[in-house]
Motif scaffolding. Sequence first.
Motif, PDB file in Angstrom:
ATOM      1  N   ILE A 107       0.820  -1.215  -0.140  1.00  0.00           N
ATOM      2  CA  ILE A 107       0.116   0.070  -0.039  1.00  0.00           C
ATOM      3  C   ILE A 107       0.807   1.310  -0.198  1.00  0.00           C
ATOM      4  CG2 ILE A 107      -1.585   1.301   1.191  1.00  0.00           C
ATOM      5  CD1 ILE A 107      -3.080  -1.560   2.032  1.00  0.00           C
ATOM      6  N   CYS A 108       1.914   1.338   0.742  1.00  0.00           N
ATOM      7  CA  CYS A 108       2.633   2.321   0.917  1.00  0.00           C
ATOM      8  C   CYS A 108       3.443   2.593  -0.534  1.00  0.00           C
ATOM      9  CB  CYS A 108       3.738   2.409   2.101  1.00  0.00           C
ATOM     10  SG  CYS A 108       2.880   2.434   3.671  1.00  0.00           S
ATOM     11  N   LEU A 109       3.956   1.448  -1.028  1.00  0.00           N
ATOM     12  CA  LEU A 109       4.826   1.544  -2.653  1.00  0.00           C
ATOM     13  C   LEU A 109       3.539   2.188  -3.638  1.00  0.00           C
ATOM     14  CD1 LEU A 109       7.217   1.124  -4.074  1.00  0.00           C
ATOM     15  CD2 LEU A 109       6.219  -1.315  -4.500  1.00  0.00           C
ATOM     16  N   ALA A 110       2.409   1.510  -3.229  1.00  0.00           N
ATOM     17  CA  ALA A 110       1.489   2.162  -4.372  1.00  0.00           C
ATOM     18  C   ALA A 110       1.313   3.760  -3.992  1.00  0.00           C
ATOM     19  CB  ALA A 110       0.348   1.409  -4.149  1.00  0.00           C
ATOM     20  N   LEU A 111       1.071   4.136  -2.826  1.00  0.00           N
ATOM     21  CA  LEU A 111       0.929   5.600  -2.479  1.00  0.00           C
ATOM     22  C   LEU A 111       2.105   6.523  -3.095  1.00  0.00           C
ATOM     23  CD1 LEU A 111      -0.552   5.528   1.161  1.00  0.00           C
ATOM     24  CD2 LEU A 111      -1.521   6.293  -1.208  1.00  0.00           C
ATOM     25  N   VAL A 112       3.332   5.890  -3.041  1.00  0.00           N
ATOM     26  CA  VAL A 112       4.486   6.778  -3.347  1.00  0.00           C
ATOM     27  C   VAL A 112       4.494   6.782  -4.952  1.00  0.00           C
ATOM     28  CG1 VAL A 112       7.152   6.396  -3.655  1.00  0.00           C
ATOM     29  CG2 VAL A 112       6.061   6.195  -1.234  1.00  0.00           C
ATOM     30  N   LEU A 113       4.164   5.599  -5.716  1.00  0.00           N
ATOM     31  CA  LEU A 113       4.199   5.732  -7.046  1.00  0.00           C
ATOM     32  C   LEU A 113       2.882   6.622  -7.436  1.00  0.00           C
ATOM     33  CD1 LEU A 113       4.750   1.882  -7.782  1.00  0.00           C
ATOM     34  CD2 LEU A 113       6.266   4.066  -8.234  1.00  0.00           C
ATOM     35  N   PHE A 114       1.672   6.394  -6.783  1.00  0.00           N
ATOM     36  CA  PHE A 114       0.493   7.610  -7.129  1.00  0.00           C
ATOM     37  C   PHE A 114       1.113   8.718  -6.944  1.00  0.00           C
ATOM     38  CE2 PHE A 114      -2.934   9.763  -5.901  1.00  0.00           C
ATOM     39  CZ  PHE A 114      -4.104   9.536  -7.128  1.00  0.00           C
ATOM     40  N   GLY A 115       1.716   9.107  -5.712  1.00  0.00           N
ATOM     41  CA  GLY A 115       2.275  10.456  -5.641  1.00  0.00           C
ATOM     42  C   GLY A 115       3.308  11.098  -6.600  1.00  0.00           C
ATOM     43  N   ILE A 116       4.101  10.134  -7.026  1.00  0.00           N
ATOM     44  CA  ILE A 116       5.051  10.636  -8.218  1.00  0.00           C
ATOM     45  C   ILE A 116       4.558  10.866  -9.429  1.00  0.00           C
ATOM     46  CG2 ILE A 116       6.748   9.912  -9.583  1.00  0.00           C
ATOM     47  CD1 ILE A 116       7.959   8.339  -7.175  1.00  0.00           C
ATOM     48  N   GLU A 117       3.521  10.219  -9.750  1.00  0.00           N
ATOM     49  CA  GLU A 117       2.563  10.572 -10.900  1.00  0.00           C
ATOM     50  C   GLU A 117       1.671  11.641 -11.144  1.00  0.00           C
ATOM     51  OE1 GLU A 117       3.303   9.097 -13.849  1.00  0.00           O
ATOM     52  OE2 GLU A 117       4.898   8.018 -13.049  1.00  0.00           O
ATOM     53  N   ASN A 118       0.957  11.961  -9.912  1.00  0.00           N
ATOM     54  CA  ASN A 118      -0.126  13.085  -9.697  1.00  0.00           C
ATOM     55  C   ASN A 118       0.619  14.136  -8.913  1.00  0.00           C
ATOM     56  OD1 ASN A 118      -2.204  11.506 -11.103  1.00  0.00           O
ATOM     57  ND2 ASN A 118      -1.657   9.997  -9.555  1.00  0.00           N
ATOM     58  N   THR A 119       1.040  14.987  -9.630  1.00  0.00           N
ATOM     59  CA  THR A 119       1.704  16.307  -8.795  1.00  0.00           C
ATOM     60  C   THR A 119       0.960  17.536  -9.339  1.00  0.00           C
ATOM     61  OG1 THR A 119       3.369  16.594 -10.707  1.00  0.00           O
ATOM     62  CG2 THR A 119       3.993  15.384  -8.744  1.00  0.00           C
TER      63      THR A 119
END
Length: 122
Positions: A12-24
């Motif tokens: 879940i944390c990894l998915a949140l980090v990847l999501f955060g990188i893509e949606n700035t």
Amino acid sequence: MRQVNFFVIFVICLALVLFGIENTEPAVIHLVKGVDLQAPLSIELILAMGLGAVLAWVFSVWTRLQRLLETGQEVRVRDERIQALEEDVERYKAEIEQQRLLPAAKSVASETQTTDAELVTQ
């Protein structure tokens, strides 16, 4: 089980980090009329998920507390019932002991009467 929990949290944390990188890109949140908040979409969604997790935890603690109080009341009622039953058992034991003593006393009295009757006849 802890390893499974750790793995789920890690994913879940990894998915949140990847999501955060893509949606700035910045996004606007309208809280109430005239109050707007602008922040990156990923931050807003992560905060919303965090708020949801906190609310789920609070609900879990509240439910556990209610269950604990209900269990405490059930234990008190059960303890009172056990105490009453133990008192009944002691009372019944005393009654049985008295009933055992009564026939023995009658038989001693009847033996004494038969012995007296035999002495009279002799």
